[in-house]
Design a protein around this motif. Structure first.
Motif, PDB file in Angstrom:
ATOM      1  N   ALA A   8      36.613  51.399  48.224  1.00 28.66           N
ATOM      2  CA  ALA A   8      35.457  51.845  49.129  1.00 28.66           C
ATOM      3  C   ALA A   8      34.565  50.787  49.344  1.00 28.66           C
ATOM      4  CB  ALA A   8      34.588  52.300  47.521  1.00 28.66           C
ATOM      5  N   GLN A   9      34.829  49.431  48.921  1.00 32.41           N
ATOM      6  CA  GLN A   9      34.003  48.180  49.190  1.00 32.41           C
ATOM      7  C   GLN A   9      34.478  47.738  50.690  1.00 32.41           C
ATOM      8  OE1 GLN A   9      31.131  47.074  47.834  1.00 32.41           O
ATOM      9  NE2 GLN A   9      30.994  48.735  46.303  1.00 32.41           N
ATOM     10  N   LEU A  10      35.757  47.930  50.869  1.00 33.50           N
ATOM     11  CA  LEU A  10      36.312  47.555  51.857  1.00 33.50           C
ATOM     12  C   LEU A  10      37.128  48.644  52.662  1.00 33.50           C
ATOM     13  CD1 LEU A  10      38.008  44.382  50.191  1.00 33.50           C
ATOM     14  CD2 LEU A  10      35.984  44.294  51.798  1.00 33.50           C
ATOM     15  N   PRO A  11      36.501  49.743  53.218  1.00 36.33           N
ATOM     16  CA  PRO A  11      36.917  50.789  53.726  1.00 36.33           C
ATOM     17  C   PRO A  11      37.813  50.489  54.738  1.00 36.33           C
ATOM     18  CG  PRO A  11      34.781  50.620  54.166  1.00 36.33           C
ATOM     19  CD  PRO A  11      34.917  49.624  53.394  1.00 36.33           C
ATOM     20  N   ALA A  12      37.678  49.432  55.673  1.00 37.37           N
ATOM     21  CA  ALA A  12      38.506  49.341  56.939  1.00 37.37           C
ATOM     22  C   ALA A  12      39.861  48.645  56.498  1.00 37.37           C
ATOM     23  CB  ALA A  12      37.871  48.506  57.848  1.00 37.37           C
ATOM     24  N   LEU A  13      40.345  48.173  55.423  1.00 36.40           N
ATOM     25  CA  LEU A  13      41.196  47.540  55.005  1.00 36.40           C
ATOM     26  C   LEU A  13      42.263  48.164  54.497  1.00 36.40           C
ATOM     27  CD1 LEU A  13      39.866  43.930  54.032  1.00 36.40           C
ATOM     28  CD2 LEU A  13      40.579  44.868  56.413  1.00 36.40           C
ATOM     29  N   THR A  14      43.751  48.073  54.329  1.00 36.51           N
ATOM     30  CA  THR A  14      44.515  48.758  53.589  1.00 36.51           C
ATOM     31  C   THR A  14      44.487  47.942  52.004  1.00 36.51           C
ATOM     32  OG1 THR A  14      46.494  47.387  54.541  1.00 36.51           O
ATOM     33  CG2 THR A  14      45.750  49.624  55.473  1.00 36.51           C
ATOM     34  N   VAL A  15      44.936  48.787  50.971  1.00 34.83           N
ATOM     35  CA  VAL A  15      44.854  48.131  49.671  1.00 34.83           C
ATOM     36  C   VAL A  15      46.253  48.768  49.269  1.00 34.83           C
ATOM     37  CG1 VAL A  15      43.966  47.958  47.457  1.00 34.83           C
ATOM     38  CG2 VAL A  15      42.490  48.206  49.294  1.00 34.83           C
ATOM     39  N   LYS A  16      47.259  47.933  48.800  1.00 38.02           N
ATOM     40  CA  LYS A  16      48.397  48.230  48.348  1.00 38.02           C
ATOM     41  C   LYS A  16      48.636  47.217  47.140  1.00 38.02           C
ATOM     42  CE  LYS A  16      50.449  49.297  53.030  1.00 38.02           C
ATOM     43  NZ  LYS A  16      51.581  49.038  53.789  1.00 38.02           N
ATOM     44  N   THR A  17      49.940  47.318  46.654  1.00 37.16           N
ATOM     45  CA  THR A  17      50.201  46.241  45.372  1.00 37.16           C
ATOM     46  C   THR A  17      51.481  45.395  46.022  1.00 37.16           C
ATOM     47  OG1 THR A  17      52.291  47.392  44.334  1.00 37.16           O
ATOM     48  CG2 THR A  17      49.867  48.197  43.883  1.00 37.16           C
ATOM     49  N   THR A  18      51.674  44.297  45.437  1.00 32.24           N
ATOM     50  CA  THR A  18      52.819  43.553  45.967  1.00 32.24           C
ATOM     51  C   THR A  18      53.997  44.176  45.821  1.00 32.24           C
ATOM     52  OG1 THR A  18      52.774  42.650  43.681  1.00 32.24           O
ATOM     53  CG2 THR A  18      51.476  41.373  45.332  1.00 32.24           C
ATOM     54  N   ALA A  19      54.150  45.288  45.070  1.00 31.73           N
ATOM     55  CA  ALA A  19      55.496  46.062  44.964  1.00 31.73           C
ATOM     56  C   ALA A  19      56.051  46.228  46.763  1.00 31.73           C
ATOM     57  CB  ALA A  19      55.431  47.210  44.283  1.00 31.73           C
ATOM     58  N   ALA A  20      54.903  46.445  47.340  1.00 32.65           N
ATOM     59  CA  ALA A  20      55.296  46.546  48.699  1.00 32.65           C
ATOM     60  C   ALA A  20      56.044  45.385  49.439  1.00 32.65           C
ATOM     61  CB  ALA A  20      54.170  47.195  49.415  1.00 32.65           C
ATOM     62  N   LEU A  21      55.823  44.403  48.870  1.00 33.88           N
ATOM     63  CA  LEU A  21      56.339  43.142  49.435  1.00 33.88           C
ATOM     64  C   LEU A  21      57.625  42.503  48.706  1.00 33.88           C
ATOM     65  CD1 LEU A  21      52.769  41.043  49.928  1.00 33.88           C
ATOM     66  CD2 LEU A  21      54.095  42.483  51.791  1.00 33.88           C
ATOM     67  N   GLY A  22      57.963  43.483  47.936  1.00 27.11           N
ATOM     68  CA  GLY A  22      59.263  43.120  46.902  1.00 27.11           C
ATOM     69  C   GLY A  22      59.136  42.558  45.459  1.00 27.11           C
ATOM     70  N   ILE A  23      57.967  42.297  45.033  1.00 27.92           N
ATOM     71  CA  ILE A  23      57.530  41.805  43.477  1.00 27.92           C
ATOM     72  C   ILE A  23      56.599  42.856  42.898  1.00 27.92           C
ATOM     73  CG2 ILE A  23      57.195  39.955  42.197  1.00 27.92           C
ATOM     74  CD1 ILE A  23      57.604  38.036  44.590  1.00 27.92           C
ATOM     75  N   GLU A  24      57.164  43.345  41.688  1.00 22.60           N
ATOM     76  CA  GLU A  24      56.271  44.375  41.071  1.00 22.60           C
ATOM     77  C   GLU A  24      55.056  43.609  40.615  1.00 22.60           C
ATOM     78  OE1 GLU A  24      56.303  47.391  40.618  1.00 22.60           O
ATOM     79  OE2 GLU A  24      58.274  47.577  42.032  1.00 22.60           O
ATOM     80  N   PRO A  25      53.805  43.907  40.342  1.00 26.44           N
ATOM     81  CA  PRO A  25      52.499  43.506  40.145  1.00 26.44           C
ATOM     82  C   PRO A  25      52.683  42.568  38.933  1.00 26.44           C
ATOM     83  CG  PRO A  25      52.073  45.533  41.037  1.00 26.44           C
ATOM     84  CD  PRO A  25      53.681  45.318  41.143  1.00 26.44           C
ATOM     85  N   ASP A  26      53.267  42.966  37.865  1.00 28.80           N
ATOM     86  CA  ASP A  26      53.482  42.438  36.776  1.00 28.80           C
ATOM     87  C   ASP A  26      54.264  41.044  36.731  1.00 28.80           C
ATOM     88  OD1 ASP A  26      52.231  44.348  35.261  1.00 28.80           O
ATOM     89  OD2 ASP A  26      54.112  45.442  34.697  1.00 28.80           O
ATOM     90  N   TRP A  27      54.743  40.624  37.597  1.00 27.57           N
ATOM     91  CA  TRP A  27      55.694  39.376  37.537  1.00 27.57           C
ATOM     92  C   TRP A  27      55.146  38.314  38.350  1.00 27.57           C
ATOM     93  CZ3 TRP A  27      57.290  40.564  32.980  1.00 27.57           C
ATOM     94  CH2 TRP A  27      57.702  41.896  32.614  1.00 27.57           C
ATOM     95  N   VAL A  28      54.388  38.641  39.033  1.00 28.14           N
ATOM     96  CA  VAL A  28      53.993  37.589  40.107  1.00 28.14           C
ATOM     97  C   VAL A  28      53.767  36.210  39.741  1.00 28.14           C
ATOM     98  CG1 VAL A  28      52.517  36.912  42.347  1.00 28.14           C
ATOM     99  CG2 VAL A  28      53.616  39.539  41.974  1.00 28.14           C
ATOM    100  N   GLU A  29      52.848  36.202  38.692  1.00 25.79           N
ATOM    101  CA  GLU A  29      52.499  35.005  38.252  1.00 25.79           C
ATOM    102  C   GLU A  29      53.545  34.233  37.597  1.00 25.79           C
ATOM    103  OE1 GLU A  29      48.002  34.058  37.969  1.00 25.79           O
ATOM    104  OE2 GLU A  29      48.505  35.230  36.184  1.00 25.79           O
ATOM    105  N   ALA A  30      54.159  35.106  36.775  1.00 26.36           N
ATOM    106  CA  ALA A  30      55.358  34.455  36.107  1.00 26.36           C
ATOM    107  C   ALA A  30      56.215  33.755  37.038  1.00 26.36           C
ATOM    108  CB  ALA A  30      56.010  35.271  34.975  1.00 26.36           C
ATOM    109  N   ALA A  31      56.701  34.461  37.901  1.00 26.81           N
ATOM    110  CA  ALA A  31      57.458  33.880  39.105  1.00 26.81           C
ATOM    111  C   ALA A  31      56.926  32.723  39.691  1.00 26.81           C
ATOM    112  CB  ALA A  31      57.830  34.846  40.162  1.00 26.81           C
ATOM    113  N   ALA A  32      55.754  32.640  39.808  1.00 22.32           N
ATOM    114  CA  ALA A  32      55.178  31.524  40.522  1.00 22.32           C
ATOM    115  C   ALA A  32      55.457  30.408  39.709  1.00 22.32           C
ATOM    116  CB  ALA A  32      53.493  31.737  40.787  1.00 22.32           C
ATOM    117  N   PHE A  33      55.267  30.405  38.172  1.00 20.94           N
ATOM    118  CA  PHE A  33      55.425  29.202  37.434  1.00 20.94           C
ATOM    119  C   PHE A  33      57.051  28.901  37.269  1.00 20.94           C
ATOM    120  CE2 PHE A  33      50.916  30.034  36.552  1.00 20.94           C
ATOM    121  CZ  PHE A  33      50.530  28.803  36.430  1.00 20.94           C
TER     122      PHE A  33
END
Length: 365
Positions: A307-332
């Motif tokens: 609602a604050q950014l109506p012109a932009l698409t909002v998805k999760t990183t699952a759309a990019l191949g990594i489930e949201p829960d695991w992105v930071e652990a994978a980064a380390f």
């Protein structure tokens, strides 16, 4: 194939996230495991992180016990994935942050890495943030370099938004030669989680359902947004040292009584607005937004961001191949691989450090 384990215990203190990954020839997530944190340990972390307990003995004992807990998470992940010790190149352990004061040039993450290495028999890399701080940086966020490596696109500008206890973002311009930005935006789930725990005994507001029952209190919202951190220019980072229940209580005391569900709705809006304003500050062309962290699973929060950014698409990183829960652990895990090969792990434009630095300390098997 070189395998790495990444461990993450963030400011939400909800679990130890453990992920098994490979980076050759491309990133691949092989297995993941969420290891529970006993309530007794959670309370000790809260006491230290929020300054209620400051004894050296309490710190040392928690450091020891978290080291054991992190080792248990690694061993459980290996059992779950059927991997032997000899197959793992290293563990990258973020540790548990109990103080983060970059304005005073220090940050402290605990979780005895010697114990992790001893218990698992695997080389462990940890203490990633302090070298960046020593080089004049914030020590956070450290994930932008990983985001750039796995989420960059040549066809669209992207913003990766991690909503954990605190929230941070990485701006990824499609032009790889352009400036990469990353910084903390403010509270993510920390205030919402603390408020619902106090009033309903729940660990978090599942689906944002309680917040949806309330009304946004504009006076409270304006007061919360008056916090100078939100107007501060990057590089910047924050933690429980600033955004905690006492900070919220101080603001509530200045207003007539506000219904508990209205406070929850207002806290959700605070997170959404602070994220949206940070996105607007980036020099990107209609970027696509990708959410990760626990907040990615809060539909109401996602709706408020949209609602604050109506012109932009909002998805999760699952759309990019990594489930949201695991992105930071994978980064380390990735940061551990960079340390072992002598490569920098920070992005100086994000942290404010004087330049690229090899991060972390190595604890051999």
């Amino acid at each position: 194939m070189a395998l790495f384990i990444g461990l993450m215990s963030g400011t939400s203190i909800d679990a130890v996230d453990a992920v098994l990954v490979s980076f050759t020839p491309h990133f691949k997530q092989i297995s993941s495991y969420s290891h529970p944190i006993p309530d007794s340990i959670k309370q000790r972390i809260f006491s230290l992180a929020e300054g209620h307990e400051e004894s050296i003995d309490a710190l040392a004992e928690l450091d020891r016990d978290l080291g054991e807990l992190f080792a248990e998470a690694c061993l459980a992940l290996m059992e779950h994935s059927g991997q032997a010790v000899g197959n793992i190149s290293a563990i990258g352990s973020h540790g548990q942050t109990i103080r983060h004061r970059p304005e005073q040039s220090y940050t402290l993450q605990i979780g005895d890495s010697s114990r992790i290495s001893e218990r698992t028999g695997i080389t462990t890399v940890a203490d990633f943030r302090r070298r960046d701080v020593a080089a004049g940086g914030q020590g956070a966020p450290l994930v932008p370099a990983f985001h750039q490596g796995v989420f960059h696109s040549d066809s669209e500008d992207r913003v990766v938004i991690n909503i954990g206890g605190m929230a941070n973002l990485t701006g990824l311009p499609k032009n790889s030669a352009a400036h990469l930005s990353g910084f903390d935006t403010g509270p993510g789930n920390v205030l919402m989680d603390g408020w619902i725990k106090r009033h309903r005994g729940c660990a978090y507001d599942k689906g944002g359902l309680w917040a949806q029952q309330g009304q946004i209190n504009t006076r409270l919202l304006e007061q919360l947004l008056s916090e100078p951190f939100f107007k501060q220019s990057p590089p910047k980072s924050t933690g429980r040292e600033l955004f905690h229940q006492g900070w919220l209580d101080n603001h509530l005391q200045q207003l007539p009584s506000v219904a508990a569900e209205d406070v929850q709705a207002t806290l959700t809006e605070l997170t959404a607005i602070s994220i949206a304003e940070a996105v607007k500050s980036l020099s990107l062309d209609n970027p696509a937004l990708y959410l990760c962290g626990g907040g990615a699973y809060n539909p109401y929060l996602n709706q408020r961001i949209q609602a604050q950014l109506p012109a932009l698409t909002v998805k999760t990183t699952a759309a990019l191949g990594i489930e949201p829960d695991w992105v930071e652990a994978a980064a380390f895990a990735w940061l551990a691989s960079m340390t072992l090969t002598g490569q920098p792990g920070n992005i100086a434009s994000a942290t404010g450090a004087r330049g690229p630095r090899v991060l972390g300390a190595i604890y051999p098997a």
